[in-house]
Design a protein around this motif. Structure first.
Motif, PDB file in Angstrom:
ATOM      1  N   ARG A 174       0.858  -1.193   0.000  1.00  0.00           N
ATOM      2  CA  ARG A 174       0.000   0.000   0.000  1.00  0.00           C
ATOM      3  C   ARG A 174       0.884   1.230   0.000  1.00  0.00           C
ATOM      4  N   LEU A 175       0.585   2.182  -0.877  1.00  0.00           N
ATOM      5  CA  LEU A 175       1.369   3.409  -0.957  1.00  0.00           C
ATOM      6  C   LEU A 175       0.435   4.590  -1.182  1.00  0.00           C
ATOM      7  N   ARG A 176       0.505   5.569  -0.286  1.00  0.00           N
ATOM      8  CA  ARG A 176      -0.218   6.834  -0.443  1.00  0.00           C
ATOM      9  C   ARG A 176       0.821   7.919  -0.648  1.00  0.00           C
ATOM     10  N   ALA A 177       0.722   8.635  -1.776  1.00  0.00           N
ATOM     11  CA  ALA A 177       1.722   9.636  -2.134  1.00  0.00           C
ATOM     12  C   ALA A 177       1.030  10.945  -2.487  1.00  0.00           C
ATOM     13  N   ARG A 178       1.518  12.075  -1.916  1.00  0.00           N
ATOM     14  CA  ARG A 178       0.921  13.388  -2.181  1.00  0.00           C
ATOM     15  C   ARG A 178       2.038  14.412  -2.382  1.00  0.00           C
ATOM     16  N   THR A 179       1.843  15.282  -3.375  1.00  0.00           N
ATOM     17  CA  THR A 179       2.704  16.445  -3.521  1.00  0.00           C
ATOM     18  C   THR A 179       1.837  17.664  -3.781  1.00  0.00           C
ATOM     19  N   GLY A 180       2.392  18.829  -3.490  1.00  0.00           N
ATOM     20  CA  GLY A 180       1.720  20.082  -3.799  1.00  0.00           C
ATOM     21  C   GLY A 180       2.237  20.630  -5.112  1.00  0.00           C
ATOM     22  N   ARG A 181       3.412  21.291  -5.041  1.00  0.00           N
ATOM     23  CA  ARG A 181       4.054  21.800  -6.260  1.00  0.00           C
ATOM     24  C   ARG A 181       5.093  20.831  -6.808  1.00  0.00           C
ATOM     25  N   GLY A 182       5.383  19.773  -6.120  1.00  0.00           N
ATOM     26  CA  GLY A 182       6.476  18.890  -6.527  1.00  0.00           C
ATOM     27  C   GLY A 182       6.045  17.789  -7.482  1.00  0.00           C
ATOM     28  N   ASN A 183       7.010  17.307  -8.274  1.00  0.00           N
ATOM     29  CA  ASN A 183       6.798  16.187  -9.171  1.00  0.00           C
ATOM     30  C   ASN A 183       7.126  14.873  -8.461  1.00  0.00           C
ATOM     31  N   MET A 184       6.506  13.798  -8.922  1.00  0.00           N
ATOM     32  CA  MET A 184       6.802  12.452  -8.432  1.00  0.00           C
ATOM     33  C   MET A 184       7.419  11.628  -9.550  1.00  0.00           C
ATOM     34  N   PHE A 185       8.502  10.915  -9.220  1.00  0.00           N
ATOM     35  CA  PHE A 185       9.152  10.020 -10.173  1.00  0.00           C
ATOM     36  C   PHE A 185       9.196   8.617  -9.562  1.00  0.00           C
ATOM     37  N   PHE A 186       8.550   7.659 -10.204  1.00  0.00           N
ATOM     38  CA  PHE A 186       8.641   6.264  -9.802  1.00  0.00           C
ATOM     39  C   PHE A 186       9.374   5.512 -10.909  1.00  0.00           C
ATOM     40  N   GLU A 187      10.332   4.682 -10.535  1.00  0.00           N
ATOM     41  CA  GLU A 187      11.073   3.906 -11.528  1.00  0.00           C
ATOM     42  C   GLU A 187      11.218   2.469 -11.035  1.00  0.00           C
ATOM     43  N   ASN A 188      10.860   1.497 -11.906  1.00  0.00           N
ATOM     44  CA  ASN A 188      10.994   0.077 -11.585  1.00  0.00           C
ATOM     45  C   ASN A 188      10.278  -0.269 -10.274  1.00  0.00           C
ATOM     46  N   THR A 189       9.052   0.174 -10.158  1.00  0.00           N
ATOM     47  CA  THR A 189       8.293  -0.014  -8.920  1.00  0.00           C
ATOM     48  C   THR A 189       7.088  -0.906  -9.179  1.00  0.00           C
ATOM     49  N   ASN A 190       6.780  -1.756  -8.208  1.00  0.00           N
ATOM     50  CA  ASN A 190       5.605  -2.622  -8.270  1.00  0.00           C
ATOM     51  C   ASN A 190       4.709  -2.292  -7.081  1.00  0.00           C
ATOM     52  N   VAL A 191       3.393  -2.209  -7.345  1.00  0.00           N
ATOM     53  CA  VAL A 191       2.452  -1.870  -6.272  1.00  0.00           C
ATOM     54  C   VAL A 191       1.227  -2.764  -6.346  1.00  0.00           C
ATOM     55  N   ARG A 192       0.699  -3.045  -5.165  1.00  0.00           N
ATOM     56  CA  ARG A 192      -0.601  -3.703  -5.078  1.00  0.00           C
ATOM     57  C   ARG A 192      -1.703  -2.658  -4.932  1.00  0.00           C
ATOM     58  N   GLY A 225       1.973  19.419  -9.480  1.00  0.00           N
ATOM     59  CA  GLY A 225       3.098  18.611  -9.925  1.00  0.00           C
ATOM     60  C   GLY A 225       2.689  17.549 -10.927  1.00  0.00           C
ATOM     61  N   SER A 226       3.678  17.021 -11.639  1.00  0.00           N
ATOM     62  CA  SER A 226       3.460  15.932 -12.581  1.00  0.00           C
ATOM     63  C   SER A 226       3.886  14.615 -11.953  1.00  0.00           C
ATOM     64  N   ILE A 227       3.390  13.517 -12.506  1.00  0.00           N
ATOM     65  CA  ILE A 227       3.651  12.184 -11.969  1.00  0.00           C
ATOM     66  C   ILE A 227       4.169  11.299 -13.091  1.00  0.00           C
ATOM     67  N   VAL A 228       5.322  10.677 -12.875  1.00  0.00           N
ATOM     68  CA  VAL A 228       5.881   9.712 -13.819  1.00  0.00           C
ATOM     69  C   VAL A 228       6.001   8.370 -13.112  1.00  0.00           C
ATOM     70  N   TYR A 229       5.397   7.343 -13.684  1.00  0.00           N
ATOM     71  CA  TYR A 229       5.491   5.972 -13.165  1.00  0.00           C
ATOM     72  C   TYR A 229       6.109   5.153 -14.283  1.00  0.00           C
ATOM     73  N   ASP A 230       7.430   5.037 -14.280  1.00  0.00           N
ATOM     74  CA  ASP A 230       8.175   4.525 -15.432  1.00  0.00           C
ATOM     75  C   ASP A 230       8.621   3.084 -15.195  1.00  0.00           C
ATOM     76  N   ASN A 231       8.344   2.236 -16.194  1.00  0.00           N
ATOM     77  CA  ASN A 231       8.744   0.829 -16.150  1.00  0.00           C
ATOM     78  C   ASN A 231       8.234   0.162 -14.875  1.00  0.00           C
ATOM     79  N   GLY A 232       6.981   0.457 -14.534  1.00  0.00           N
ATOM     80  CA  GLY A 232       6.392  -0.072 -13.315  1.00  0.00           C
ATOM     81  C   GLY A 232       5.347  -1.128 -13.606  1.00  0.00           C
TER      82      GLY A 232
END
Length: 323
Positions: free
Chosen positions: A205-223, A232-239
């Motif tokens: 379980r993952l809860r993620a919040r940003t205001g002005r910031g960007n999120m970068f996820f790389e090689n991540t697996n989530v249920r 902010g922008s959100i990148v979930y790359d190769n996940g």
């Protein structure tokens, strides 16, 4: 010199302080106020194999590593007070809360309300103690691999967590950077102003919040993931995704999903484009919503899609994420 620091700053609190919730809250509140801070260098605190870690800095850096050991090693270079509580009840008398935030835009304010992050009870069959630190400066902590809960907060600065597995992680940064590497378990984080970088994660379980910031996820697996941002922008790359909730939303930013394996993507943008390279019609359901940003979906890593990469208004980080 180290022994003197232990005597002054590794103050033990007996179990009588923790016979009820008010005693534990009193100790925690006392430390959070930062009373009687003093400089410390390096100390090793003998703990159980499953201590709870609480850290809060007004400004500075928190770096957390794990190791197969039964003590907490903490190194500081600022005005930091450290406390050791010898016994912690399975049900903690508080729940951590995400920060409220308002971002002003030409179209009016964007609001992010406070939000509780629910903690599961600690394992009652295992003895738990706690190490708490508070102040200003830089802190590097090595904790036992079996630590069930880590809470870290920084007002202005950076939090880095590497190699933490199986427990619950909760972090907030008002202004600065969060970097999470090789972490698994349950997580919650918020960055008001600044980027969050998650690499090689595996979350139930993952809860993620940003205001002005960007999120970068790389090689991540989530249920289960719920990632939201105001501007902010959100990148979930190769996940990849396992069956469960998967929601990405930004009111003003872009969303880029690079999916490894199957997924059914439901993408909507109020005034932006939706661009896809690949077919996403089978697998766990993933929703992506942006009020005014673009949404990009593609297979695998963005490096495999050079044409699409050139179209991204906000590109994901390259091989070396920003520090």
């Amino acid at each position: 010199m180290i022994a003197e620091h232990r005597a002054r700053y590794n103050e033990r609190v007996g179990s009588s302080w923790l016979r009820g919730a008010p005693g534990f809250l009193l100790v925690f509140a006392f430390v959070a106020l930062g009373c009687a801070r003093a400089n410390a260098d390096t100390q090793s605190i003998a703990t159980t194999s499953a201590p709870v870690i609480f850290g809060q800095l007004q400004y500075g850096r928190i770096t957390i590593h794990t190791a197969n050991r039964q003590d907490v090693q903490i190194r500081t270079d600022g005005n930091v007070r450290v406390r050791h509580i010898e016994r912690v009840p399975p049900v903690l008398p508080f729940q951590p809360t995400f920060l409220a935030q308002t971002v002003q835009t030409p179209d009016g304010p964007l609001l992010q309300p406070p939000e509780p992050f629910m903690l599961a009870p600690l394992d009652p069959s295992v003895a738990h103690d706690a190490v708490i630190f508070n102040g200003t400066g830089n802190v590097e902590v090595t904790i036992p691999a079996g630590s069930p809960l880590v809470i870290a907060r920084v007002g202005r600065g950076k939090i880095t967590i590497d190699g933490y597995h199986g427990g619950t992680l909760f972090t907030t940064v008002r202004v600065g950077t969060l970097r999470i590497k090789n972490v698994s378990g349950t997580g919650g984080f918020q960055i008001n102003n600044g980027p969050a970088i998650v690499q090689n994660g595996n979350f139930d379980r993952l809860r993620a919040r940003t205001g002005r910031g960007n999120m970068f996820f790389e090689n991540t697996n989530v249920r289960q993931i719920d990632a939201t941002s105001l501007t902010g922008s959100i990148v979930y790359d190769n996940g990849s995704f396992e069956p469960g909730l998967a929601r990405f939303e930004s009111q003003r930013g872009n969303i880029a999903l690079g999916i490894r394996g199957g997924a059914q993507v439901d993408a909507h943008s109020g005034s932006g484009r939706v661009i896809s390279e690949g077919s996403f019609r089978s697998g766990p359901v993933v929703t992506a919503t942006s009020g005014s940003g673009a949404i990009f979906t593609y297979t695998g890593s963005i490096r495999q899609h050079p044409k699409l990469m050139r179209q991204l208004p906000m590109r994901p980080h390259r091989r070396k994420p920003p520090h």
